[in-house]
Scaffold this motif. Structure first.
Motif, PDB file in Angstrom:
ATOM      1  N   GLU A  17      -5.080 -76.106  52.531  1.00  0.00           N
ATOM      2  CA  GLU A  17      -5.551 -77.480  52.354  1.00  0.00           C
ATOM      3  C   GLU A  17      -5.537 -77.890  50.875  1.00  0.00           C
ATOM      4  O   GLU A  17      -4.925 -78.877  50.508  1.00  0.00           O
ATOM      5  N   THR A  20     -15.487 -71.284  52.485  1.00  0.00           N
ATOM      6  CA  THR A  20     -14.152 -70.737  52.718  1.00  0.00           C
ATOM      7  C   THR A  20     -13.051 -71.776  52.568  1.00  0.00           C
ATOM      8  O   THR A  20     -11.893 -71.482  52.847  1.00  0.00           O
ATOM      9  N   SER A  21     -13.396 -72.973  52.157  1.00  0.00           N
ATOM     10  CA  SER A  21     -12.370 -73.983  51.896  1.00  0.00           C
ATOM     11  C   SER A  21     -12.827 -74.921  50.793  1.00  0.00           C
ATOM     12  O   SER A  21     -14.035 -75.110  50.575  1.00  0.00           O
ATOM     13  N   ASP A  40     -13.507 -69.214  48.521  1.00  0.00           N
ATOM     14  CA  ASP A  40     -12.390 -68.312  48.818  1.00  0.00           C
ATOM     15  C   ASP A  40     -12.147 -68.373  50.322  1.00  0.00           C
ATOM     16  O   ASP A  40     -13.100 -68.304  51.105  1.00  0.00           O
ATOM     17  N   ASP A  41     -10.892 -68.492  50.717  1.00  0.00           N
ATOM     18  CA  ASP A  41     -10.597 -68.595  52.149  1.00  0.00           C
ATOM     19  C   ASP A  41     -10.634 -67.249  52.861  1.00  0.00           C
ATOM     20  O   ASP A  41     -10.527 -67.201  54.088  1.00  0.00           O
ATOM     21  N   MET A  72      -5.410 -71.200  48.457  1.00  0.00           N
ATOM     22  CA  MET A  72      -6.219 -71.523  49.623  1.00  0.00           C
ATOM     23  C   MET A  72      -5.511 -72.615  50.411  1.00  0.00           C
ATOM     24  O   MET A  72      -4.809 -73.444  49.829  1.00  0.00           O
TER      25      MET A  72
END
Length: 270
Positions: free
Chosen positions: A169, A143-144, A120-121, A167
């Motif tokens: 990216e 986070t990514s 989770d970002d 998210m």
């Protein structure tokens, strides 16, 4: 016999009760049966409800049979042993093979808890989820999507992944597809935990390969229950896969033996 059968409790509860009574511990029974401790407790409660009796004295350190439970345990234990030996004879399995533990990606309790990958970002979302999970599971958070994929590629292993949808990216749907394409992790259950609750969002999650789609507003107890269901399903599937693999190995060995015998007969005839 037909009237007696109506009084029989579920066989699963009987097996769990026998293991817990013999080992004196719900945790040890869970390890032996390759299920979670919560599953053991649930089956024991079901059996106690069926009988209308409390079967165990429970405390923080041990599980002890009550006095009236011991004759019941002894009768069940002898019956299960007879059933196991009869099945063993039919399968042609020797004692050493029968005692061999299943080679699965274990979901254990206490000493080796199940590991959950969280992606989770938003760090605040990770902290809230960690507060819910930390008492039962080991949590690995990223986070990514890129960080998570690098962790998995470097040998990281988890029993279940929980992903956000939006998210930067790479979206959660794309991350789920990448996980499912990797043979090392394709069977890991993936759950989406998101604020998106429209039917089309949920459909997209399942199409990406997820096994569940949960709204962030879900109560912690319900969230834990749904995670537990997916972990138990994965563990059961792994155990069945192992059993089928062993059966396939035995079939291959039998075919090789038949081929060898056939070749010897042919050589003898010539």
């Amino acid at each position: 016999m037909s009237s007696l059968k109506r009084n029989l409790p579920p066989l699963t509860s009987i097996i769990v009760f026998e293991a817990a009574a013999r080992l004196g511990s719900f945790s040890d029974a869970a390890r032996e049966l390759n299920v979670t401790r919560e599953a053991v407790s649930r089956q024991i409660r079901a059996l106690e409800t069926h009988l209308g009796l409390s079967l165990f004295e429970r405390n923080a350190n041990a599980t002890t049979l009550r006095e009236w439970s011991r004759p019941y345990y002894e009768a069940i234990s002898a019956s299960l042993e007879s059933m196991a030996r009869a099945s063993q004879m039919i399968c042609g399995m020797d004692d050493a093979e029968a005692e061999q533990p299943a080679d699965t990606q274990a979901l254990a309790d206490e000493g080796e808890r199940a590991r959950i990958l969280v992606v989770d970002d938003m760090p605040a979302n990770i902290r809230r989820l960690h507060d819910v999970l930390r008492g039962r599971y080991d949590v690995v958070a990223h986070t990514s999507a890129g960080e998570a994929l690098n962790w998995l590629a470097s040998g990281g292993r988890a029993d279940l992944a929980m992903l956000d949808v939006h998210m930067p990216e790479m979206a959660g749907y794309a991350l789920c597809r990448r996980i499912k394409l990797d043979p090392q992790h394709s069977r890991m259950p993936v759950v989406f935990l998101t604020s998106l609750d429209a039917p089309q969002d949920e459909t997209a999650g399942f199409e990406a390969g997820a096994c569940d789609y949960i709204a962030r507003s879900t109560a912690p107890a319900v969230l834990l229950a749904r995670i537990g269901v997916q972990l138990e399903l994965r563990q059961t599937s792994a155990a069945l896969e192992h059993l089928l693999a062993r059966r396939a190995d035995r079939l291959d060995q039998a075919e090789a033996l038949l081929a060898e015998i056939g070749q010897k007969i042919a050589d003898y005839g010539s």
